[in-house]
Design a protein around this motif. Structure first.
Motif, PDB file in Angstrom:
ATOM      1  N   LEU A   1       4.687   5.357  -3.068  1.00  0.00           N
ATOM      2  CA  LEU A   1       3.465   5.994  -2.562  1.00  0.00           C
ATOM      3  C   LEU A   1       2.401   6.079  -3.658  1.00  0.00           C
ATOM      4  CD1 LEU A   1       1.982   7.638  -0.325  1.00  0.00           C
ATOM      5  CD2 LEU A   1       3.088   9.667  -1.272  1.00  0.00           C
ATOM      6  N   VAL A   2       2.785   6.568  -4.821  1.00  0.00           N
ATOM      7  CA  VAL A   2       1.824   6.738  -5.920  1.00  0.00           C
ATOM      8  C   VAL A   2       1.327   5.387  -6.420  1.00  0.00           C
ATOM      9  CG1 VAL A   2       1.563   7.564  -8.284  1.00  0.00           C
ATOM     10  CG2 VAL A   2       2.746   8.978  -6.592  1.00  0.00           C
TER      11      VAL A   2
ATOM     12  N   HIS B   1      -4.519   0.507  -5.056  1.00  0.00           N
ATOM     13  CA  HIS B   1      -5.537   0.286  -4.025  1.00  0.00           C
ATOM     14  C   HIS B   1      -6.504   1.465  -3.941  1.00  0.00           C
ATOM     15  CE1 HIS B   1      -3.446  -3.264  -2.423  1.00  0.00           C
ATOM     16  NE2 HIS B   1      -2.332  -2.601  -2.699  1.00  0.00           N
ATOM     17  N   ALA B   2      -6.777   2.106  -5.045  1.00  0.00           N
ATOM     18  CA  ALA B   2      -7.653   3.279  -5.054  1.00  0.00           C
ATOM     19  C   ALA B   2      -9.000   2.952  -4.418  1.00  0.00           C
ATOM     20  CB  ALA B   2      -7.855   3.769  -6.487  1.00  0.00           C
TER      21      ALA B   2
ATOM     22  N   GLY C   1       0.833  -1.186   0.000  1.00  0.00           N
ATOM     23  CA  GLY C   1       0.000   0.000   0.000  1.00  0.00           C
ATOM     24  C   GLY C   1       0.878   1.250   0.000  1.00  0.00           C
ATOM     25  N   PRO C   2       0.264   2.431  -0.096  1.00  0.00           N
ATOM     26  CA  PRO C   2       1.055   3.651  -0.304  1.00  0.00           C
ATOM     27  C   PRO C   2       1.980   4.003   0.855  1.00  0.00           C
ATOM     28  CG  PRO C   2      -1.243   4.191   0.101  1.00  0.00           C
ATOM     29  CD  PRO C   2      -1.181   2.698  -0.086  1.00  0.00           C
ATOM     30  N   TRP C   3       1.458   3.966   2.076  1.00  0.00           N
ATOM     31  CA  TRP C   3       2.245   4.502   3.192  1.00  0.00           C
ATOM     32  C   TRP C   3       3.324   3.529   3.646  1.00  0.00           C
ATOM     33  CZ3 TRP C   3       1.364   9.271   2.768  1.00  0.00           C
ATOM     34  CH2 TRP C   3       0.102   9.720   2.406  1.00  0.00           C
TER      35      TRP C   3
ATOM     36  N   HIS D   1      -9.668   1.708  -1.672  1.00  0.00           N
ATOM     37  CA  HIS D   1      -9.629   0.406  -0.996  1.00  0.00           C
ATOM     38  C   HIS D   1     -10.207  -0.719  -1.853  1.00  0.00           C
ATOM     39  CE1 HIS D   1      -8.360   1.987   2.938  1.00  0.00           C
ATOM     40  NE2 HIS D   1      -9.078   3.038   2.603  1.00  0.00           N
TER      41      HIS D   1
ATOM     42  N   LEU E   1      -1.316   4.169  -4.040  1.00  0.00           N
ATOM     43  CA  LEU E   1      -2.554   4.936  -4.141  1.00  0.00           C
ATOM     44  C   LEU E   1      -3.371   4.515  -5.361  1.00  0.00           C
ATOM     45  CD1 LEU E   1      -1.301   8.510  -3.177  1.00  0.00           C
ATOM     46  CD2 LEU E   1      -2.747   7.004  -1.807  1.00  0.00           C
TER      47      LEU E   1
ATOM     48  N   GLY F   1      -0.595   1.837 -12.233  1.00  0.00           N
ATOM     49  CA  GLY F   1       0.189   2.278 -11.081  1.00  0.00           C
ATOM     50  C   GLY F   1       1.675   2.079 -11.293  1.00  0.00           C
TER      51      GLY F   1
ATOM     52  N   ARG G   1      -3.409  -3.930   2.830  1.00  0.00           N
ATOM     53  CA  ARG G   1      -4.613  -3.120   2.796  1.00  0.00           C
ATOM     54  C   ARG G   1      -5.856  -3.986   2.710  1.00  0.00           C
ATOM     55  NH1 ARG G   1      -4.345   2.617   0.085  1.00  0.00           N
ATOM     56  NH2 ARG G   1      -6.187   2.616   1.359  1.00  0.00           N
TER      57      ARG G   1
END
Length: 211
Positions: A120-121, A127-128, A72-74, A130, A124, A141, A204
């Motif tokens: 990060l991108v 998993h846009a 996931g992004p973070w 969720h 995002l 992505g 996620r």
């Protein structure tokens, strides 16, 4: 006559409480961050092919793509930040056994720093909202985060260090594109295989609500 004791109603749970808990790091999250930092480091062991004597072509960006898509992004960005922090203190974790703060002031320093934003991108987009990863959003992505974002950081940095015009630097960087496209396809295949065979690999949660 006395009033019967009354029990105060329990406060309603805050709708943001589950989301806050889901953002809290646990031991599993930290282990995943460490694993993907190690994966990117291992992908640098075979070495790389230097382009014009400055920026090497390496498999490490494949690990960046997988980190953003799976963690996931973070957490994906955190895993890259951890890796680069270890490089900065001197560990030889980049391709060719490079390490130390001098790496980040060289021509390839911007590409390495772009890994954080790239992961990060990627996360995002993949998993846009969720949603469960699908092949087209995963590949998108990889292209946007794993190629365009990293180039957007790396090319200006390289131009500044080498003192070459930005347009000329961008033109010479086109040599990376075929290899990065192959890595994007490979990363997409790996992610979609994990979605079907081992969804627990993903950190996620996916929304099950119908569109």
């Amino acid at each position: 006559m006395t009033d019967s004791p009354t029990t105060a109603p329990a406060p309603a749970p805050s709708p943001t409480a589950p989301a806050a808990r889901s953002r809290r790091l646990d031991a599993t999250d930290l282990a995943r961050v460490a694993v993907f930092a190690a994966i990117v480091a291992v992908l640098g062991l075979p070495g790389g092919l230097s382009v014009f004597g400055s920026v090497p072509i390496t498999a490490q960006t494949l690990g960046v793509m997988l980190a953003g898509a799976i963690l996931g992004p973070w957490l994906g960005a955190l895993s890259m930040a951890v890796l680069l922090a270890l490089v900065a203190v001197g560990l030889p974790l980049l391709v060719g056994g490079r390490g130390g703060i001098a790496v980040f002031v060289g021509p390839s320093g911007g590409y390495a720093l772009g890994w954080i934003a790239g992961a990060l991108v990627i996360g995002l987009i993949v998993h846009a909202a969720h949603r469960k990863p699908v092949w087209w959003r995963t590949f998108l992505g990889m292209l946007v985060g794993g190629v365009l974002v990293i180039y957007a950081v790396g090319i200006p940095w390289q131009a500044a260090v080498t003192r070459l015009p930005l347009a000329e630097t961008a033109l010479t960087s086109l040599v990376f594109v075929p290899g990065d496209l192959v890595k994007a396809v490979l990363a997409t295949l790996i992610v979609m295989t994990l979605v079907r065979a081992y969804p627990r690999a993903f950190r996620r949660s996916w929304s099950t609500r119908a569109a």
